[in-house]
Motif scaffolding. Sequence first.
Motif, PDB file in Angstrom:
ATOM      1  N   ARG A   1      50.696  41.689  46.529  1.00  0.00           N
ATOM      2  CA  ARG A   1      49.445  41.843  45.801  1.00  0.00           C
ATOM      3  C   ARG A   1      49.285  43.309  45.408  1.00  0.00           C
ATOM      4  N   PRO A   2      48.453  43.603  44.417  1.00  0.00           N
ATOM      5  CA  PRO A   2      48.248  45.005  44.034  1.00  0.00           C
ATOM      6  C   PRO A   2      47.409  45.748  45.065  1.00  0.00           C
ATOM      7  N   SER A   3      47.628  47.029  45.133  1.00  0.00           N
ATOM      8  CA  SER A   3      46.762  47.890  45.922  1.00  0.00           C
ATOM      9  C   SER A   3      45.514  48.200  45.096  1.00  0.00           C
ATOM     10  N   LEU A   4      44.542  48.855  45.722  1.00  0.00           N
ATOM     11  CA  LEU A   4      43.357  49.266  44.980  1.00  0.00           C
ATOM     12  C   LEU A   4      43.723  50.196  43.832  1.00  0.00           C
ATOM     13  N   ALA A   5      44.616  51.145  44.126  1.00  0.00           N
ATOM     14  CA  ALA A   5      45.012  52.107  43.098  1.00  0.00           C
ATOM     15  C   ALA A   5      45.754  51.425  41.950  1.00  0.00           C
TER      16      ALA A   5
ATOM     17  N   GLU B   1      27.439  50.051  35.657  1.00  0.00           N
ATOM     18  CA  GLU B   1      28.745  50.537  36.110  1.00  0.00           C
ATOM     19  C   GLU B   1      29.517  49.355  36.694  1.00  0.00           C
ATOM     20  N   ALA B   2      30.738  49.167  36.228  1.00  0.00           N
ATOM     21  CA  ALA B   2      31.540  48.022  36.639  1.00  0.00           C
ATOM     22  C   ALA B   2      32.423  48.374  37.836  1.00  0.00           C
ATOM     23  N   THR B   3      32.463  47.444  38.807  1.00  0.00           N
ATOM     24  CA  THR B   3      33.367  47.562  39.947  1.00  0.00           C
ATOM     25  C   THR B   3      34.016  46.204  40.185  1.00  0.00           C
ATOM     26  N   LEU B   4      35.313  46.225  40.335  1.00  0.00           N
ATOM     27  CA  LEU B   4      36.066  45.007  40.645  1.00  0.00           C
ATOM     28  C   LEU B   4      36.334  44.951  42.139  1.00  0.00           C
ATOM     29  N   TYR B   5      35.801  43.932  42.782  1.00  0.00           N
ATOM     30  CA  TYR B   5      36.027  43.709  44.209  1.00  0.00           C
ATOM     31  C   TYR B   5      37.083  42.616  44.362  1.00  0.00           C
ATOM     32  N   PHE B   6      38.151  42.948  45.111  1.00  0.00           N
ATOM     33  CA  PHE B   6      39.214  41.964  45.299  1.00  0.00           C
ATOM     34  C   PHE B   6      39.900  42.227  46.639  1.00  0.00           C
ATOM     35  N   HIS B   7      40.827  41.365  46.974  1.00  0.00           N
ATOM     36  CA  HIS B   7      41.559  41.464  48.240  1.00  0.00           C
ATOM     37  C   HIS B   7      42.862  42.228  47.995  1.00  0.00           C
ATOM     38  N   PRO B   8      42.911  43.508  48.306  1.00  0.00           N
ATOM     39  CA  PRO B   8      44.150  44.269  48.076  1.00  0.00           C
ATOM     40  C   PRO B   8      45.202  43.874  49.108  1.00  0.00           C
ATOM     41  N   ARG B   9      46.439  44.246  48.819  1.00  0.00           N
ATOM     42  CA  ARG B   9      47.506  43.857  49.742  1.00  0.00           C
ATOM     43  C   ARG B   9      47.357  44.593  51.071  1.00  0.00           C
ATOM     44  N   ALA B  10      47.803  43.908  52.106  1.00  0.00           N
ATOM     45  CA  ALA B  10      47.811  44.484  53.447  1.00  0.00           C
ATOM     46  C   ALA B  10      49.154  45.177  53.694  1.00  0.00           C
ATOM     47  N   SER B  11      49.193  45.959  54.721  1.00  0.00           N
ATOM     48  CA  SER B  11      50.446  46.647  55.052  1.00  0.00           C
ATOM     49  C   SER B  11      51.466  45.649  55.584  1.00  0.00           C
ATOM     50  N   ARG B  12      52.715  46.041  55.561  1.00  0.00           N
ATOM     51  CA  ARG B  12      53.781  45.175  56.052  1.00  0.00           C
ATOM     52  C   ARG B  12      53.755  45.025  57.568  1.00  0.00           C
TER      53      ARG B  12
ATOM     54  N   SER C   1      37.454  47.014  47.908  1.00  0.00           N
ATOM     55  CA  SER C   1      37.839  45.849  48.706  1.00  0.00           C
ATOM     56  C   SER C   1      36.745  44.795  48.667  1.00  0.00           C
ATOM     57  N   ILE C   2      37.139  43.539  48.659  1.00  0.00           N
ATOM     58  CA  ILE C   2      36.187  42.432  48.683  1.00  0.00           C
ATOM     59  C   ILE C   2      35.343  42.466  49.953  1.00  0.00           C
ATOM     60  N   ASP C   3      35.830  43.129  50.991  1.00  0.00           N
ATOM     61  CA  ASP C   3      35.069  43.237  52.239  1.00  0.00           C
ATOM     62  C   ASP C   3      33.763  44.004  52.046  1.00  0.00           C
ATOM     63  N   ARG C   4      33.648  44.774  51.004  1.00  0.00           N
ATOM     64  CA  ARG C   4      32.460  45.593  50.748  1.00  0.00           C
ATOM     65  C   ARG C   4      31.505  44.934  49.750  1.00  0.00           C
TER      66      ARG C   4
ATOM     67  N   PRO D   1      42.425  35.467  42.296  1.00  0.00           N
ATOM     68  CA  PRO D   1      41.573  34.541  43.041  1.00  0.00           C
ATOM     69  C   PRO D   1      40.662  35.266  44.021  1.00  0.00           C
ATOM     70  N   ASP D   2      39.425  34.778  44.097  1.00  0.00           N
ATOM     71  CA  ASP D   2      38.400  35.264  45.028  1.00  0.00           C
ATOM     72  C   ASP D   2      37.860  36.638  44.671  1.00  0.00           C
ATOM     73  N   ALA D   3      38.288  37.204  43.550  1.00  0.00           N
ATOM     74  CA  ALA D   3      37.768  38.507  43.132  1.00  0.00           C
ATOM     75  C   ALA D   3      36.388  38.339  42.499  1.00  0.00           C
ATOM     76  N   VAL D   4      35.649  39.436  42.426  1.00  0.00           N
ATOM     77  CA  VAL D   4      34.316  39.424  41.829  1.00  0.00           C
ATOM     78  C   VAL D   4      34.118  40.731  41.065  1.00  0.00           C
ATOM     79  N   LEU D   5      33.715  40.621  39.814  1.00  0.00           N
ATOM     80  CA  LEU D   5      33.334  41.793  39.031  1.00  0.00           C
ATOM     81  C   LEU D   5      31.822  41.949  39.124  1.00  0.00           C
ATOM     82  N   VAL D   6      31.382  43.145  39.486  1.00  0.00           N
ATOM     83  CA  VAL D   6      29.956  43.438  39.588  1.00  0.00           C
ATOM     84  C   VAL D   6      29.613  44.549  38.610  1.00  0.00           C
ATOM     85  N   LEU D   7      28.627  44.288  37.763  1.00  0.00           N
ATOM     86  CA  LEU D   7      28.088  45.315  36.867  1.00  0.00           C
ATOM     87  C   LEU D   7      26.765  45.765  37.461  1.00  0.00           C
TER      88      LEU D   7
END
Length: 497
Positions: free
Chosen positions: A143-147, A113-124, A159-162, A99-105
């Motif tokens: 949630r998954p991390s970027l890696a 060039e494809a980049t997936l922007y999404f909300h990675p998990r935050a620290s505990r 990150s979706i913030d970018r 949810p809320d992710a965006v694929l940008v080509l």
Amino acid sequence: MTKEQNLERRESNRSQQPSNGAFREFIGSDWGERPPGPERAAVADYLPARHAKLSERFPGVRLVLPAGGYKVRNNDCDYRFRAHSAFAHMTGLGGELEPDAVLVLDPVEGGHEATLYFHPRASRSSEEFYADSRYGEFWVGARPSLAEMAALTGLRCDSIDRLDDALAKDLGQGHVGLAVVPQTDAGVEAKAEELRRRAGLAEGAAQADAELERALSEIRLVKDEWEIGQMREAVDATREGFDAIIASLPRATGHRRGERVVEGAFGAKAREEGNGTGYDTIAASGNHANTLHWIDNDGPVAPGDLILVDAGVELDSLYTADITRTLPVSGAFTDDQAAVYQAVLDAADRAFEKAQEPGCRFVDVHNAAMEVIAERLESWGLLPGTAAQSLAPGGGYHRRWMPHGTSHHLGIDVHDCAQARREMYVEAELEPGMVFTIEPGLYFREDDLKVPERLRGIGVRIEDDIVVTADGAERISEGIPRTIAGVEEWMAAIAGR
């Protein structure tokens, strides 16, 4: 309402968590190591080819494919998330990802060039970890991390913030344009509209977006090897669902809303084996079968009736089967039921034979089925003239009892590729890799005075899933019994377990 406003609304009356630093330090400490991240998904190997097909249609244009977000069911409860089909197809992310992710080509020299922007998990140690009901790990799981997302999809991830900066970069300079899939994410669309206005690209934006949507649909007309494998798995799971339906019939006949019993039996198997159902199940007993989209499923299932079930399991990949079987509730067809059933079966078989022929167009499959339907209706004395007259332009009388199309493309949507141009869909020649249905029917309503009384209330549809091959076509749902004898033997075998 924006995502932020929606989140604020949801949290304003429920949030009672401590917010002091000492608590955050306490809750964020003494956690064990996380389990290993995901392995690369098999579909990841097919994504570059899909991106390349899209890229060649839009040189110099930044392509924006949002996943979409949650939709409110009521108050602070959302429907389960399902990504927009184009996003799922171009990222391989199924299930309830992401949810809320965006694929940008992004246009680069030689393509995109494809980049997936999404909300990675935050620290505990973050407040999000325990206090955010939309993204927080305590609320919705880790949630998954970027890696990890990069490892799973094979895509460059950020990150979706970018995202905003990525959309704005060089826009309008060097002929860099922007197109976004419409009606998927209001926030992303608003941002795109603002950026295009600033860059002098507002004129023609709606057309660019529509062209992107159409291209994404047309690319799916021919499935790759991985997709066809998913379709086969979806059909296999759907067979299990129909087995469960037959096993449920004794209980269904004893329940005031037996159609719901049938719907529930299939739905349970669909949820066990996949993501759920690919569309609302039609469980239509008796005269309800003559309402094409009967999804109320609130009627009884009476011994002696036929029950028409149109259902498909959607896998976690979001690829769905679409099968219809019309079953005699008591396990055997009456002579009148069998006559109607055989007419529909013959129409389906004629259409399938047509699909085998070199040069067959999609529309030819429908026309072949209609020939049989019209011939049979003429033989029963239901047409005002001959079958040939009904099939000719200006006729169409047979469509009173078969008003829908015989086929539609199938895949990640049950009615896949719906935005494709007519010349790419209805008028196109069949190509290897196309997947579609064949689903003729006959519907004789109880109140239809043009029909002999003995046939009134009988509704039959038979639907199979077809893949076009280099040698012709294959009925991939062949393993789900469909002849009169096959259906009766199938039902008897399950009843005898």
